[in-house]
Structures are given as C-alpha cells and as structure tokens.
Design a protein around this motif. Sequence first.
Motif, short mmCIF file in Angstrom:
data_model
loop_
_atom_site.label_atom_id
_atom_site.label_comp_id
_atom_site.label_asym_id
_atom_site.label_seq_id
_atom_site.Cartn_x
_atom_site.Cartn_y
_atom_site.Cartn_z
N ALA A 1 15.69 1.38 -85.27
CA ALA A 1 17.55 0.43 -85.01
C ALA A 1 18.65 1.71 -85.13
O ALA A 1 19.23 1.99 -86.01
CB ALA A 1 17.55 0.14 -85.29
N GLY A 2 18.96 1.95 -83.67
CA GLY A 2 20.39 2.35 -83.66
C GLY A 2 20.31 4.32 -84.00
O GLY A 2 21.14 4.95 -83.53
N LEU A 3 18.99 4.47 -83.81
CA LEU A 3 18.81 6.10 -83.73
C LEU A 3 18.87 6.77 -82.97
O LEU A 3 18.13 6.65 -81.80
CB LEU A 3 17.12 6.00 -84.52
CG LEU A 3 16.31 7.37 -84.94
CD1 LEU A 3 17.50 8.63 -86.52
CD2 LEU A 3 15.23 7.29 -85.79
N THR A 4 19.89 7.81 -82.24
CA THR A 4 19.98 8.65 -80.91
C THR A 4 19.47 9.51 -81.31
O THR A 4 19.31 10.12 -82.27
CB THR A 4 21.85 7.92 -80.61
OG1 THR A 4 22.62 8.78 -81.78
CG2 THR A 4 22.24 6.92 -80.88
N VAL A 5 19.79 10.40 -80.73
CA VAL A 5 19.54 11.62 -80.19
C VAL A 5 20.62 12.15 -80.57
O VAL A 5 20.23 14.02 -81.00
CB VAL A 5 19.36 11.93 -78.31
CG1 VAL A 5 19.43 13.58 -78.32
CG2 VAL A 5 18.13 11.85 -77.67
N ARG A 6 21.95 12.21 -80.41
CA ARG A 6 23.19 12.85 -81.26
C ARG A 6 22.83 12.88 -82.69
O ARG A 6 23.15 13.14 -83.18
CB ARG A 6 24.49 12.27 -80.53
CG ARG A 6 25.25 13.05 -81.90
CD ARG A 6 26.55 12.34 -81.25
NE ARG A 6 27.27 12.67 -79.60
CZ ARG A 6 27.67 12.85 -78.63
NH1 ARG A 6 28.87 11.92 -79.83
NH2 ARG A 6 28.18 12.97 -77.50
N ALA A 7 21.75 11.79 -83.28
CA ALA A 7 22.24 12.10 -84.93
C ALA A 7 21.16 12.89 -85.03
O ALA A 7 21.21 13.13 -86.16
CB ALA A 7 21.66 10.26 -84.61
N ILE A 8 19.66 12.53 -84.68
CA ILE A 8 18.82 13.13 -85.04
C ILE A 8 18.92 14.97 -84.51
O ILE A 8 18.70 16.07 -85.78
CB ILE A 8 17.89 13.12 -83.68
CG1 ILE A 8 17.06 11.56 -84.52
CG2 ILE A 8 16.77 14.66 -84.27
CD1 ILE A 8 16.22 11.52 -83.06
N ALA A 9 19.60 15.66 -83.43
CA ALA A 9 20.47 16.49 -82.91
C ALA A 9 20.77 17.00 -84.96
O ALA A 9 21.01 18.24 -85.02
CB ALA A 9 20.83 16.06 -82.21
N ARG A 10 22.22 16.12 -84.63
CA ARG A 10 23.21 16.51 -85.92
C ARG A 10 22.17 16.71 -87.26
O ARG A 10 22.82 17.64 -87.90
CB ARG A 10 24.12 15.29 -86.05
CG ARG A 10 25.10 15.40 -85.23
CD ARG A 10 26.23 14.99 -84.73
NE ARG A 10 26.76 14.86 -83.96
CZ ARG A 10 27.95 14.08 -83.77
NH1 ARG A 10 28.70 12.90 -84.34
NH2 ARG A 10 29.19 13.93 -83.20
N GLU A 11 21.59 16.27 -87.80
CA GLU A 11 21.17 16.48 -88.63
C GLU A 11 20.04 16.87 -88.76
O GLU A 11 19.31 18.42 -89.58
CB GLU A 11 19.49 14.83 -88.96
CG GLU A 11 19.57 14.75 -90.42
CD GLU A 11 19.71 13.83 -91.44
OE1 GLU A 11 19.45 14.51 -92.63
OE2 GLU A 11 21.49 13.78 -91.31
N ALA A 12 19.87 17.40 -87.80
CA ALA A 12 18.59 19.14 -87.31
C ALA A 12 19.65 20.41 -87.59
O ALA A 12 18.34 21.23 -87.60
CB ALA A 12 17.48 18.74 -86.62
N GLY A 13 20.66 19.78 -87.39
CA GLY A 13 21.71 21.05 -87.28
C GLY A 13 21.63 22.27 -85.66
O GLY A 13 21.58 23.25 -85.85
N VAL A 14 21.41 21.08 -84.64
CA VAL A 14 21.18 21.58 -83.12
C VAL A 14 21.69 20.87 -82.38
O VAL A 14 22.30 19.49 -82.14
CB VAL A 14 19.05 22.19 -82.38
CG1 VAL A 14 18.45 23.08 -83.65
CG2 VAL A 14 19.32 20.48 -82.16
#
Length: 205
Positions: free
Chosen positions: A34-47
């Motif tokens: 819930a609420g998992l966004t592309v931006r959040a994943i990208a930031r966590e991945a460092g890209v």
Amino acid sequence: MSPRKAAAVRAGDRTLREHLIATAERMMAERGTAGLTVRAIAREAGVADGVLYNHFADKEELLAHALRARAESVGRALDPLPEPGSGTVEENLRAYVRHGLTAHNALLPALAGLVAQPEVLARFSALSGGEEDWRSWLAAYLRDERDLGRLAADAPVDAATSMIVGACHEPVLSTLFQGEELAHRVPSGSVDDLVAVVLRGIAPG
C-alpha cells in the motif's frame, strides 16, 4: 542519479534489474505494498526514478516480479513437505498445515494492499507459468495416500484439501479485508484440531 549502476550493484554480482526486484521485495516484506511508489523504490535502490522504466514496462510488472521473488524466498525457508507413505498421515498433515500457515503469514505484509491492485496479482499469476503450488501438492499427497490405502478408498480428498487451504487462507483474508487489528489469527495449537477434524470429522462416533 544517472541510469548507471547503483553502488549496491557495483559492489556485488546482481544486475540492476535484479537489484530493483530485490529492493522492491524487501520493501514489500517490511512495509507492504500500500502506497509503495516508483519514487520510493528508486530511492531505496539508489537510482533515478526513470531507471525503473528501462527494465520494466510499469510499476505493476516490477511488483509482480518482487512478489514472485518474495514467494520463492519464503518457500526456500520452509521445511520439505513429507512424501506419501512416510511417517503417519496425521503427522504429515500437520506438516502441510504448518507449512501453509507459515507461508501465508510470511507473505501477508507483501500481500497487504494488493486487493486494490488486481493487475499485479494477474501478472504474478502469469509468472508462475502453471507451476504446481502448495495446494496442488497437498491434493496430490492426499490422493497418493488414498491410493496407498492409508485413507479410506472413498475419502473426499478435494473437500479435505479445501478445508485445509481455507484455514490457511483465513488469516490473510481477514487481515486484508478487516485490517490488522480485527484480523483473525489461527493459533498454532489449532493445527492439531484442524487435522483431527479432517481425519475424523465432527459427527458423533
């Protein structure tokens, strides 16, 4: 950050695509979807945000792969299921029930929020490619035990399978539809009761 490899990838053997899937899998397990966004994943991945679209058509494709990876991780951590003819049927059914409850509870954080994202679930199902799952293994196990004569010749194994699978699904469904505070958790001690009902029923002897 430009679409070059993230530091976590440069230091290891994973491709950037694998790194993104692993990052999304970890976030799903820890926070749900819930609420998992592309931006959040990208930031966590460092890209950079746009890097994800170099490897996946959309967020749904990435989440489907992440859910698949999570299911595989959970499966690897579980004990092997017993073979037909080994031990006792009662002991083996307890192992199947424990396996089902543990797997479903472990996947619950990742499944949270996906009720509203049917496209992710559809793509996840397509990734399985028709592979057999725990339900199929349970049904096959019961049929084999019936063929071996360790269950009644007319034992309704499909009904028994549905009873066990339904009990293991209950904690997940009640959490998804009622919320964490109202969810009905199946206590570990109920494994014995469920197996006893499947094998002996509830009618008076």
